[in-house]
Design a protein around this motif. Structure first.
Motif, PDB file in Angstrom:
ATOM      1  N   THR A 113       0.838  -1.015  -0.084  1.00 52.97           N
ATOM      2  CA  THR A 113      -0.134   0.026  -0.027  1.00 52.97           C
ATOM      3  C   THR A 113       0.860   1.273  -0.047  1.00 52.97           C
ATOM      4  O   THR A 113       1.870   1.097   0.276  1.00 52.97           O
ATOM      5  CB  THR A 113      -0.710  -0.071   1.273  1.00 52.97           C
ATOM      6  N   HIS A 249      -5.351  -1.262  -3.820  1.00 51.04           N
ATOM      7  CA  HIS A 249      -4.972  -1.859  -2.253  1.00 51.04           C
ATOM      8  C   HIS A 249      -5.104  -0.552  -1.418  1.00 51.04           C
ATOM      9  O   HIS A 249      -5.806  -0.629  -0.305  1.00 51.04           O
ATOM     10  CB  HIS A 249      -3.513  -2.147  -2.354  1.00 51.04           C
ATOM     11  N   SER A 250      -4.554   0.598  -1.876  1.00 52.64           N
ATOM     12  CA  SER A 250      -4.283   1.823  -0.685  1.00 52.64           C
ATOM     13  C   SER A 250      -5.699   2.422  -0.694  1.00 52.64           C
ATOM     14  O   SER A 250      -6.071   2.533   0.401  1.00 52.64           O
ATOM     15  CB  SER A 250      -3.411   2.704  -1.325  1.00 52.64           C
ATOM     16  N   THR A 253      -7.579   0.105   1.816  1.00 55.50           N
ATOM     17  CA  THR A 253      -6.711  -0.224   3.277  1.00 55.50           C
ATOM     18  C   THR A 253      -7.333   1.330   3.958  1.00 55.50           C
ATOM     19  O   THR A 253      -7.558   1.423   5.038  1.00 55.50           O
ATOM     20  CB  THR A 253      -5.355  -0.102   2.978  1.00 55.50           C
ATOM     21  N   GLU A 257      -9.192   1.872   7.280  1.00 60.25           N
ATOM     22  CA  GLU A 257      -8.734   2.367   8.524  1.00 60.25           C
ATOM     23  C   GLU A 257      -9.339   3.757   9.031  1.00 60.25           C
ATOM     24  O   GLU A 257      -9.334   4.165   9.997  1.00 60.25           O
ATOM     25  CB  GLU A 257      -7.192   2.976   7.975  1.00 60.25           C
ATOM     26  N   TYR A 280      -7.523  -7.110   2.856  1.00 62.69           N
ATOM     27  CA  TYR A 280      -7.340  -5.826   3.655  1.00 62.69           C
ATOM     28  C   TYR A 280      -7.286  -5.541   5.102  1.00 62.69           C
ATOM     29  O   TYR A 280      -6.893  -4.495   5.456  1.00 62.69           O
ATOM     30  CB  TYR A 280      -8.309  -4.865   2.676  1.00 62.69           C
ATOM     31  N   HIS A 282      -5.240  -5.948   7.019  1.00 59.45           N
ATOM     32  CA  HIS A 282      -3.870  -6.198   7.463  1.00 59.45           C
ATOM     33  C   HIS A 282      -3.467  -4.767   8.303  1.00 59.45           C
ATOM     34  O   HIS A 282      -2.668  -4.143   8.173  1.00 59.45           O
ATOM     35  CB  HIS A 282      -2.991  -6.389   6.306  1.00 59.45           C
ATOM     36  N   LEU A 283      -4.313  -4.548   9.178  1.00 55.14           N
ATOM     37  CA  LEU A 283      -4.249  -3.423  10.206  1.00 55.14           C
ATOM     38  C   LEU A 283      -3.190  -3.730  11.218  1.00 55.14           C
ATOM     39  O   LEU A 283      -3.163  -4.790  11.666  1.00 55.14           O
ATOM     40  CB  LEU A 283      -5.358  -2.892  10.459  1.00 55.14           C
TER      41      LEU A 283
END
Length: 299
Positions: A113, A249-250, A253, A257, A280, A282-283
């Motif tokens: 990202t 992806h960004s 994400t 978030e 996604y 993956h925080l």
């Protein structure tokens, strides 16, 4: 191998007509079956798709295990499962020869990202003194604002822009269509490109409705979008291997978030399954702790 070709031909028609898959996706499915065909030919094993046993498929799995990584093995086995499930569905077989074959554990690959600052730097690096600068800025803004696949971006039509309603119509995998919201700033950049640059181009026949054009007045290729992004990354000294998909992806994400729910993100990305969108998640733990302390009733 003629019998394999006959079954594959029927299978392709099934994927195209019944499943509505794109030609690229169909070719990937066929490629997996052709891998197995190549193994049988190499070993001199004369067996039809209806006759092939679990033992023979297991030999094939052993043969590829030392050549391709776990992720590729998993994808090939998934493609073969689809083929043999089709044969069962059509009544050619009663069981699948992959029933007891284990798929290698791959783990989920976390997508790369970009931060908001890195995206801002990339877009700011576009040379607006050139005509293609307006186009490139509009494309990057659209990739990030709408979370598009690169194929969806280059295939975007002027008639797909429903700016008054705040949406664009996207044609995704398997020609499935969805409406994605578009922000005011992205609408502004697209309009500037369309009115100030594209309107002065010599548009080639068949591309009158294509939004993003190359210098010859034709639809941009996916490879050209990759090149534009890689050149911008070099220009700002970004030490990341990025592609058009990095913007997608960004997009997902950053939405996650900032509190968006997975179901909404799934709809905007055009994922058929929510499990695809879950990649996604993956925080970092710090963010999850903040979510818990903010929203749980017993914080």
């Amino acid at each position: 191998m003629q019998s394999w070709k006959n079954y594959i031909k029927e299978y392709k028609n099934y994927l195209r007509l019944e499943r509505g898959l794109s030609e690229n996706t169909i070719q990937n499915y066929i490629f997996d079956v052709e891998k197995l065909m190549g193994f049988l030919s190499e070993k001199g094993i004369a067996v039809t798709p209806v006759q092939i046993s679990e033992e023979i498929v297991q030999q094939f799995v052993y043969s590829i295990s030392g050549v391709v990584n776990a992720r590729s093995q998993s994808r090939i086995l998934s493609g073969l499962k689809s083929f043999f499930n089709y044969l069962i569905f059509e009544g050619y077989r009663n069981t699948t020869p992959l029933e007891l074959i284990e798929v290698p554990k791959t783990g989920r690959k976390l997508p790369d990202t970009l931060s908001v600052e890195e995206i801002d730097l990339l877009i700011a690096a576009v040379d607006l003194s050139k005509d293609e600068g307006e186009r490139n800025r509009a494309m990057l803004e659209t990739l990030y604002s709408c979370g598009l696949r690169v194929s969806e971006l280059v295939g975007l039509k002027i008639s797909d822009l429903f700016f008054e309603d705040g949406f664009v119509k996207i044609t995704g995998k398997g020609n499935k269509q969805r409406f994605v919201p578009i922000g005011e700033s992205t609408k502004k950049y697209i309009t500037m490109y369309k009115d100030l640059v594209r309107s002065h181009q010599n548009v080639q026949r068949g591309h009158e409705d294509t939004l993003f054009l190359n210098r010859r007045g034709r639809q941009l290729t996916r490879a050209m979008v990759f090149t534009i992004i890689k050149d911008l990354a070099l220009k700002i000294g970004l030490n990341k291997a990025i592609s058009p998909h990095t913007f997608r992806h960004s997009f997902a994400t950053h939405l996650l978030e900032n509190g968006a729910d997975l179901r909404s993100i799934q709809m905007m990305l055009g994922h058929e399954s929510i499990t695809t969108t879950e990649v996604y998640m993956h925080l970092d733990r710090k963010f999850l702790s903040e979510v818990l302390s903010s929203y749980h009733p017993r914080k």
